[in-house]
Structures are given as structure tokens and as C-alpha cells.
Design a protein around this motif. Sequence first.
Motif, PDB file in Angstrom:
ATOM      1  N   LEU A  63      14.022  -8.374  -1.015  1.00  0.00           N
ATOM      2  CA  LEU A  63      13.489  -7.711   0.507  1.00  0.00           C
ATOM      3  C   LEU A  63      14.346  -6.023  -0.999  1.00  0.00           C
ATOM      4  N   THR A  64      13.724  -5.037   0.345  1.00  0.00           N
ATOM      5  CA  THR A  64      13.427  -3.561  -0.103  1.00  0.00           C
ATOM      6  C   THR A  64      14.638  -3.074   1.122  1.00  0.00           C
ATOM      7  N   SER A  65      16.015  -2.711   0.785  1.00  0.00           N
ATOM      8  CA  SER A  65      16.713  -2.574   1.486  1.00  0.00           C
ATOM      9  C   SER A  65      17.403  -1.256   1.473  1.00  0.00           C
ATOM     10  N   SER A  66      18.096  -0.709   1.209  1.00  0.00           N
ATOM     11  CA  SER A  66      18.488   0.638   1.183  1.00  0.00           C
ATOM     12  C   SER A  66      20.283   0.707   0.779  1.00  0.00           C
TER      13      SER A  66
ATOM     14  N   THR B  39      18.863  -0.865  12.341  1.00  0.00           N
ATOM     15  CA  THR B  39      17.725  -1.847  12.009  1.00  0.00           C
ATOM     16  C   THR B  39      17.211  -2.067   9.651  1.00  0.00           C
ATOM     17  N   LYS B  40      18.163  -1.927   9.439  1.00  0.00           N
ATOM     18  CA  LYS B  40      17.768  -1.886   7.664  1.00  0.00           C
ATOM     19  C   LYS B  40      19.057  -2.421   7.941  1.00  0.00           C
ATOM     20  N   ILE B  41      20.031  -1.966   7.982  1.00  0.00           N
ATOM     21  CA  ILE B  41      21.050  -3.422   8.232  1.00  0.00           C
ATOM     22  C   ILE B  41      20.811  -4.552   8.408  1.00  0.00           C
TER      23      ILE B  41
ATOM     24  N   SER C  13       0.550  -0.696  -0.181  1.00  0.00           N
ATOM     25  CA  SER C  13      -0.109  -0.419  -0.353  1.00  0.00           C
ATOM     26  C   SER C  13       0.458   1.406  -0.002  1.00  0.00           C
ATOM     27  N   GLY C  14       2.041   0.960   0.147  1.00  0.00           N
ATOM     28  CA  GLY C  14       3.063   2.055   0.360  1.00  0.00           C
ATOM     29  C   GLY C  14       3.700   2.492  -0.796  1.00  0.00           C
ATOM     30  N   PHE C  15       3.985   3.855  -0.945  1.00  0.00           N
ATOM     31  CA  PHE C  15       4.525   4.503  -2.540  1.00  0.00           C
ATOM     32  C   PHE C  15       4.930   3.529  -3.295  1.00  0.00           C
ATOM     33  N   LEU C  16       6.296   2.857  -2.634  1.00  0.00           N
ATOM     34  CA  LEU C  16       7.026   2.087  -3.279  1.00  0.00           C
ATOM     35  C   LEU C  16       6.838   1.023  -4.021  1.00  0.00           C
ATOM     36  N   GLY C  17       5.573   0.525  -2.812  1.00  0.00           N
ATOM     37  CA  GLY C  17       5.194  -0.632  -3.408  1.00  0.00           C
ATOM     38  C   GLY C  17       3.709  -0.873  -3.601  1.00  0.00           C
TER      39      GLY C  17
ATOM     40  N   GLY D  88      -2.762  -6.028   7.886  1.00  0.00           N
ATOM     41  CA  GLY D  88      -2.591  -6.728   8.827  1.00  0.00           C
ATOM     42  C   GLY D  88      -1.654  -6.014   9.227  1.00  0.00           C
ATOM     43  N   ASP D  89      -0.607  -6.460  10.363  1.00  0.00           N
ATOM     44  CA  ASP D  89       0.596  -6.012  10.625  1.00  0.00           C
ATOM     45  C   ASP D  89       1.588  -7.588  10.642  1.00  0.00           C
ATOM     46  N   LEU D  90       2.610  -7.132   9.827  1.00  0.00           N
ATOM     47  CA  LEU D  90       3.888  -8.076   9.104  1.00  0.00           C
ATOM     48  C   LEU D  90       4.559  -9.059  10.302  1.00  0.00           C
ATOM     49  N   CYS D  91       4.399  -8.834  12.026  1.00  0.00           N
ATOM     50  CA  CYS D  91       4.777  -9.396  12.930  1.00  0.00           C
ATOM     51  C   CYS D  91       3.731 -10.686  13.131  1.00  0.00           C
TER      52      CYS D  91
ATOM     53  N   TYR E 293      18.165   5.228  14.152  1.00  0.00           N
ATOM     54  CA  TYR E 293      17.390   4.110  14.055  1.00  0.00           C
ATOM     55  C   TYR E 293      17.184   3.129  12.925  1.00  0.00           C
ATOM     56  N   TYR E 294      16.617   4.283  11.801  1.00  0.00           N
ATOM     57  CA  TYR E 294      15.864   3.548  10.650  1.00  0.00           C
ATOM     58  C   TYR E 294      17.551   2.662  10.015  1.00  0.00           C
ATOM     59  N   THR E 295      18.127   3.494   9.789  1.00  0.00           N
ATOM     60  CA  THR E 295      19.810   2.779   9.162  1.00  0.00           C
ATOM     61  C   THR E 295      19.993   2.039  10.163  1.00  0.00           C
TER      62      THR E 295
ATOM     63  N   HIS F 258       9.076  -8.078  -0.065  1.00  0.00           N
ATOM     64  CA  HIS F 258       9.458  -7.635   1.189  1.00  0.00           C
ATOM     65  C   HIS F 258       9.491  -5.567   1.264  1.00  0.00           C
ATOM     66  N   CYS F 259       9.050  -4.066   0.972  1.00  0.00           N
ATOM     67  CA  CYS F 259       9.056  -3.325   0.651  1.00  0.00           C
ATOM     68  C   CYS F 259       8.278  -2.504   1.773  1.00  0.00           C
ATOM     69  N   ALA F 260       7.764  -3.295   3.315  1.00  0.00           N
ATOM     70  CA  ALA F 260       7.407  -2.268   4.250  1.00  0.00           C
ATOM     71  C   ALA F 260       8.199  -2.108   5.257  1.00  0.00           C
TER      72      ALA F 260
ATOM     73  N   GLY G  44      16.991   8.038  -2.573  1.00  0.00           N
ATOM     74  CA  GLY G  44      16.009   8.717  -2.436  1.00  0.00           C
ATOM     75  C   GLY G  44      15.471   8.243  -3.546  1.00  0.00           C
ATOM     76  N   ILE G  45      14.685   7.723  -3.478  1.00  0.00           N
ATOM     77  CA  ILE G  45      13.315   7.839  -4.113  1.00  0.00           C
ATOM     78  C   ILE G  45      12.601   8.476  -5.097  1.00  0.00           C
ATOM     79  N   PHE G  46      12.278   9.139  -5.591  1.00  0.00           N
ATOM     80  CA  PHE G  46      11.150   9.978  -5.917  1.00  0.00           C
ATOM     81  C   PHE G  46      10.563   9.495  -6.991  1.00  0.00           C
TER      82      PHE G  46
ATOM     83  N   PHE H  65      -0.488  -7.707   1.312  1.00  0.00           N
ATOM     84  CA  PHE H  65      -0.158  -7.774   2.934  1.00  0.00           C
ATOM     85  C   PHE H  65       0.342  -5.650   3.605  1.00  0.00           C
ATOM     86  N   ASP H  66      -0.365  -5.647   4.392  1.00  0.00           N
ATOM     87  CA  ASP H  66      -0.266  -4.263   4.359  1.00  0.00           C
ATOM     88  C   ASP H  66      -0.715  -3.710   5.915  1.00  0.00           C
ATOM     89  N   ILE H  67      -0.302  -2.908   6.494  1.00  0.00           N
ATOM     90  CA  ILE H  67      -1.095  -2.763   7.550  1.00  0.00           C
ATOM     91  C   ILE H  67      -2.724  -2.007   7.503  1.00  0.00           C
ATOM     92  N   ARG H  68      -3.049  -0.377   5.899  1.00  0.00           N
ATOM     93  CA  ARG H  68      -3.362  -0.298   5.657  1.00  0.00           C
ATOM     94  C   ARG H  68      -3.848  -0.766   4.311  1.00  0.00           C
ATOM     95  N   GLN H  69      -4.756  -0.501   3.670  1.00  0.00           N
ATOM     96  CA  GLN H  69      -5.402  -0.419   2.512  1.00  0.00           C
ATOM     97  C   GLN H  69      -6.063   1.043   2.061  1.00  0.00           C
TER      98      GLN H  69
HETATM   99  N1  LIG Z   1      11.602   6.116   0.037  1.00  0.00           N
HETATM  100  C1  LIG Z   1      12.974   6.263   0.009  1.00  0.00           C
HETATM  101  O1  LIG Z   1      13.565   6.788  -0.929  1.00  0.00           O
HETATM  102  C2  LIG Z   1      13.399   4.865   0.130  1.00  0.00           C
HETATM  103  C3  LIG Z   1      12.908   3.861   0.507  1.00  0.00           C
HETATM  104  N2  LIG Z   1      13.493   2.557   1.113  1.00  0.00           N
HETATM  105  C4  LIG Z   1      13.357   1.235   1.749  1.00  0.00           C
HETATM  106  O2  LIG Z   1      12.107   1.239   0.172  1.00  0.00           O
HETATM  107  C5  LIG Z   1      10.543   0.465   0.790  1.00  0.00           C
HETATM  108  C6  LIG Z   1       9.382   1.343   0.877  1.00  0.00           C
HETATM  109  O3  LIG Z   1       9.400   2.546   1.250  1.00  0.00           O
HETATM  110  P1  LIG Z   1       8.825   3.633   0.746  1.00  0.00           P
HETATM  111  O4  LIG Z   1       7.469   2.986  -0.271  1.00  0.00           O
HETATM  112  O5  LIG Z   1       9.379   5.104   0.895  1.00  0.00           O
HETATM  113  O6  LIG Z   1       7.609   3.949   2.189  1.00  0.00           O
HETATM  114  P2  LIG Z   1       6.187   4.091   2.534  1.00  0.00           P
HETATM  115  O7  LIG Z   1       5.854   3.991   3.768  1.00  0.00           O
HETATM  116  O8  LIG Z   1       5.448   4.691   1.576  1.00  0.00           O
HETATM  117  O9  LIG Z   1       5.605   2.636   2.429  1.00  0.00           O
HETATM  118  C7  LIG Z   1       5.920   1.481   3.321  1.00  0.00           C
HETATM  119  C8  LIG Z   1       4.319   1.237   3.964  1.00  0.00           C
HETATM  120  O10 LIG Z   1       4.670  -0.077   4.860  1.00  0.00           O
HETATM  121  C9  LIG Z   1       3.615  -0.350   5.789  1.00  0.00           C
HETATM  122  N3  LIG Z   1       4.138  -0.707   7.293  1.00  0.00           N
HETATM  123  C10 LIG Z   1       5.395  -0.547   7.631  1.00  0.00           C
HETATM  124  N4  LIG Z   1       5.292  -1.245   9.084  1.00  0.00           N
HETATM  125  C11 LIG Z   1       4.555  -1.790   8.995  1.00  0.00           C
HETATM  126  C12 LIG Z   1       4.516  -3.551   9.144  1.00  0.00           C
HETATM  127  N5  LIG Z   1       4.360  -3.327  10.251  1.00  0.00           N
HETATM  128  N6  LIG Z   1       3.098  -4.218   8.306  1.00  0.00           N
HETATM  129  C13 LIG Z   1       3.333  -3.972   7.245  1.00  0.00           C
HETATM  130  N7  LIG Z   1       2.923  -2.955   6.598  1.00  0.00           N
HETATM  131  C14 LIG Z   1       3.562  -2.515   7.530  1.00  0.00           C
HETATM  132  C15 LIG Z   1       3.776   2.014   5.820  1.00  0.00           C
HETATM  133  O11 LIG Z   1       2.228   1.301   6.025  1.00  0.00           O
HETATM  134  P3  LIG Z   1       2.310   2.949   6.893  1.00  0.00           P
HETATM  135  O12 LIG Z   1       2.060   3.770   5.696  1.00  0.00           O
HETATM  136  O13 LIG Z   1       0.725   3.253   7.511  1.00  0.00           O
HETATM  137  O14 LIG Z   1       3.364   3.146   7.976  1.00  0.00           O
HETATM  138  C16 LIG Z   1       3.574   1.745   4.310  1.00  0.00           C
HETATM  139  O15 LIG Z   1       2.323   1.388   3.474  1.00  0.00           O
HETATM  140  C17 LIG Z   1      10.985   0.332   3.263  1.00  0.00           C
HETATM  141  O16 LIG Z   1      11.462  -1.124   3.122  1.00  0.00           O
HETATM  142  C18 LIG Z   1      12.558   1.468   2.554  1.00  0.00           C
HETATM  143  O17 LIG Z   1      13.364   1.138   3.943  1.00  0.00           O
HETATM  144  C19 LIG Z   1      15.034   2.436   0.804  1.00  0.00           C
HETATM  145  C20 LIG Z   1      15.693   3.758   0.204  1.00  0.00           C
HETATM  146  C21 LIG Z   1      14.809   4.831  -0.568  1.00  0.00           C
END
Ligand SMILES: NC(=O)C1=CN([C@@H]2O[C@H](COP(=O)(O)OP(=O)(O)OC[C@H]3O[C@@H](n4cnc5c(N)ncnc54)[C@H](OP(=O)(O)O)[C@@H]3O)[C@@H](O)[C@H]2O)C=CC1
Length: 358
Positions: free
Chosen positions: A127-130, A160-162, A31-35, A68-71, A156-158, A88-90, A187-189, A52-56
Motif C-alpha cells: 500500500l502507498t500510505s503517507s 481516511t489514509k489512517i 495512471s497517476g503520478f507515482l503509479g 474502472g473504479d476500485l470500489c 479528511y484525506y489524512t 495500491h497507490c490510488a 512530499g513526493i515531487f 487498474f485506474d479510473i482513467r487511462q
Molecule cells: N503526492 C504526494 O506527495 C503523496 C502521495 N501519497 C500517496 O501516494 C499515492 C499516489 O499519489 P499521487 O500519484 O500523487 O496521486 P495521483 O492523483 O496522481 O494518482 C492517483 C491515481 O488514482 C486514481 N484514482 C482515484 N480514485 C480512484 C478510484 N476510485 N478507482 C481507481 N482509480 C482511482 C486517480 O485518478 P484521478 O486522477 O482521475 O482521480 C489517479 O490516476 C496516493 O495513495 C497518495 O495518497 C502519499 C504521500 C505523499
Amino acid sequence: SFYSWWQLCLGNNRCDCLPQVSKRCAVIGGSGFLGRHLVEKLLDRGYSVSVFDIRQSYELPGVTFHQGDLCDKQALLSALKDVSLVFHCASPAPSSDDRLLFERVNIRGTQTVIQACLDAGVQKLVLTSSASVVFEGTDVKNGKEDLPYAKKPIDYYTQTKIEQEKLVLEACNKPKGFLTVAIRPHGIFGPRDPQLVPTLVDAARQGKMKFIIGDGTNLVDFTYVENVVHGHILAAEHLRADSPICGKPYHITNDEPIRFWDFMSEVLVGLGYPAPRFHLPYTLVYGLALLLLLLTWILRPVMSFKPTFTPMRVALAGTYHYYSCEHAKEHLGYKPVVSLKEGIARTVASYPHLRRGA
Ligand SMILES: NC(=O)C1=CN([C@@H]2O[C@H](COP(=O)(O)OP(=O)(O)OC[C@H]3O[C@@H](n4cnc5c(N)ncnc54)[C@H](OP(=O)(O)O)[C@@H]3O)[C@@H](O)[C@H]2O)C=CC1
Ligand SMILES: CC(C)CCC[C@@H](C)[C@H]1CC[C@H]2C3=C(CC[C@]12C)[C@@]1(C)CCC(=O)C[C@@H]1CC3
């Protein structure tokens, strides 16, 4: 002739002229930007997708949503049914700066994702790392994947990404038929990005984008979202037991490093705001950002505020951080599909509501 038709298909790196076979995959964080961009491209390429995402955040034909929560392994298992490929890009947003949340989701949650994949018989995990996993706040120029992980991660973000990347790459197990790979974007845009352009415009609207931190010559990677998606799909499709990519990380960038402040100026000017003009010394701004951070901690019991210029942002704005994507070119056949110029133009056009005066 049949031969030239076939050559044409091979040259495209993808055969648009043959019907796509239906394939099922899951996108955690879809549901996120990249996802969401990834989901849209996967649908284009003939996949059916389980999100699979915490929000739709949307509905699309061909997509099944699992909220749901990925935990939560049980919740994950229902989304991974009949799925052989998982992206896995959450992650929590980097700006949340919540150590416990990052540890719970990026570390323990990723362990749960791996276990759920194994239980569900998933064969491939991307995996989407960074690229930031090697960034310590000092210059990285044309960094390759063999750079060591940051010993002092900038936040902390970095940190935990490691840990997350290590977990996924170490889980790669050819005898068990479970293959993993990590994509490290930077730097995704692009359209619908909730982070980069909105933060920039917010700062501009508050009159905070008048200054260039440092001399303004530092080169940085900004990567258009469709190139990041392309890198993920190539990695998934090249991930086989006999491939050199198993258990490895790959940088995916636009392969066009640009001065940080030129990129910011192009976006700002494109949206009708003036470009930053006055220079401030890097160490002064970094020091002020540290001071401000200290103040937010001291004042937390009585009031809370989020500073625009955090030490992390100042470090990113004032140093070189660009990475080589030669390995991705060699092993994945990667080549950016959208240039930086075109990516900026599409991004600017996608934010009419953020234009000056809108
Ligand atoms: N944007 C960037 O410049 C970069 C991003 N990345 C990596 O790319 C990936 C995607 O990033 P981006 O699209 O920008 O981020 P977003 O926040 O847009 O997307 C991440 C999604 O994961 C969801 N999420 C968070 N926690 C959980 C959980 N516990 N269970 C299920 N879903 C969850 C978020 O929901 P909610 O929004 O409600 O938290 C959101 O929908 C990430 O792994 C990030 O680390 C790497 C390099 C650069
Ligand atoms: C106020 C200005 C000095 C800066 C505004 C733009 C910033 C919000 C962005 C510039 C570089 C971006 C970036 C990320 C987030 C947004 C920026 C700080 C990441 C930290 C996102 C997650 C990653 O994995 C690495 C990114 C590096 C670049």
C-alpha cells in the motif's frame, strides 16, 4: 573471475547482468503520478504490469490497462487475474477535500481491494500510505514509525489514509499466505507531478509567493519520486512470510530534510520566479486561512472558489515534518537513489511550460 563478477552483481543490489525473469503484478492507481513512475520502473525490472485506474493516461508495451473504479470488485478481479503482487497507490487528490469521496475510495474501496486480492489468490499487497498519518499540524522531527496515528488528522484525506493503512496492515495473514506492507512517503515531487510544482507556480503567477510563513527555519521532507518507487519495489521484493516487514509501515524519504522555504525557493528560482522574501507570522496566516475556509463554506450556495492558502497547506508550510527512514534502511536495504539536488534539477528541467514567461 566468476567470484568477482558475482560480488559485483550482489553489490548492485540487483543483478543487471542476469536476464530478468518475467513476473506479473498489478498497479492500482497506475495512471497517476507515482503509479506511472512505478509502472515504468517495474517494466525496466522485467515485470509485466496490469494497471487498474479510473482513467487511462498513457500506453506502454508490457502494460495491460483495466479502466474502472476500485470500489467495484468484479472490475478489480479481471485486472488481478494471474497476479501475485499488487501495489495500491490510488487515492482521490488531497485538494479535493470531499469527505464522502475519501471515505468511499480510501476506506470502503480499500476493503474491496483487500477482498478482491484474497478472492484472486494474490500473495502480496503493497500500500502507498503517507507519513502524514501521524501529522496533526504540529512539529514532527525525525518521526519514527512507532509514533501514534494522528488523533486529530489535519483533513479528511489524512483521516481516511489512517483508516486505509490500518485496514491493509491488519489484513496481513501469514497462514492464509496473504502478506501486506505499507510505504509512507512524504512530499513526493518529480516530473509529471500534478500537485506540488503546478500549485506553487500558479501561486507565484498570481503574485502570492512573496511571503515566508513563520521564521522559515522549519525542516521538511520532500522525496523524489524515483526514491519512493525504489522503496515500493524493495518492500515488495522483501515481503516474505519470514520477513520482519509483514504487516508494518515504512517511511520512505530522501533522508535529506530541507527548510520548507528553501525547497520552494529552489524550485521557483529554477523556473525563473523570484524567491519569497518577506516574513508573516504563522498564527496570523493560519487564522486567515481558517477564515477563508469558513467564507468558502458560507458562500458555497452562491459561488465557489478554491483558496491557495488552505489551513492544511499553511500547517505544512510553517511546521517541521520530517521522518526517519532508518527502519527502511535496516529492513529493506533502502538508500535514496537520487539526491535532493539532482531531483530538483530533473524536476525543474521537466516543466519548460511552467517557466516564467512561457
Ligand atoms: N503526492 C504526494 O506527495 C503523496 C502521495 N501519497 C500517496 O501516494 C499515492 C499516489 O499519489 P499521487 O500519484 O500523487 O496521486 P495521483 O492523483 O496522481 O494518482 C492517483 C491515481 O488514482 C486514481 N484514482 C482515484 N480514485 C480512484 C478510484 N476510485 N478507482 C481507481 N482509480 C482511482 C486517480 O485518478 P484521478 O486522477 O482521475 O482521480 C489517479 O490516476 C496516493 O495513495 C497518495 O495518497 C502519499 C504521500 C505523499
Ligand atoms: C502555496 C504554498 C504555500 C504551497 C505550495 C506547495 C504545496 C501544494 C505542497 C507543499 C507540501 C505538499 C504536500 C502535499 C501536497 C502538496 C503540498 C501541500 C501532501 C499533502 C500530499 C499528500 C500527502 O500524503 C502528504 C503531502 C505533504 C506535503
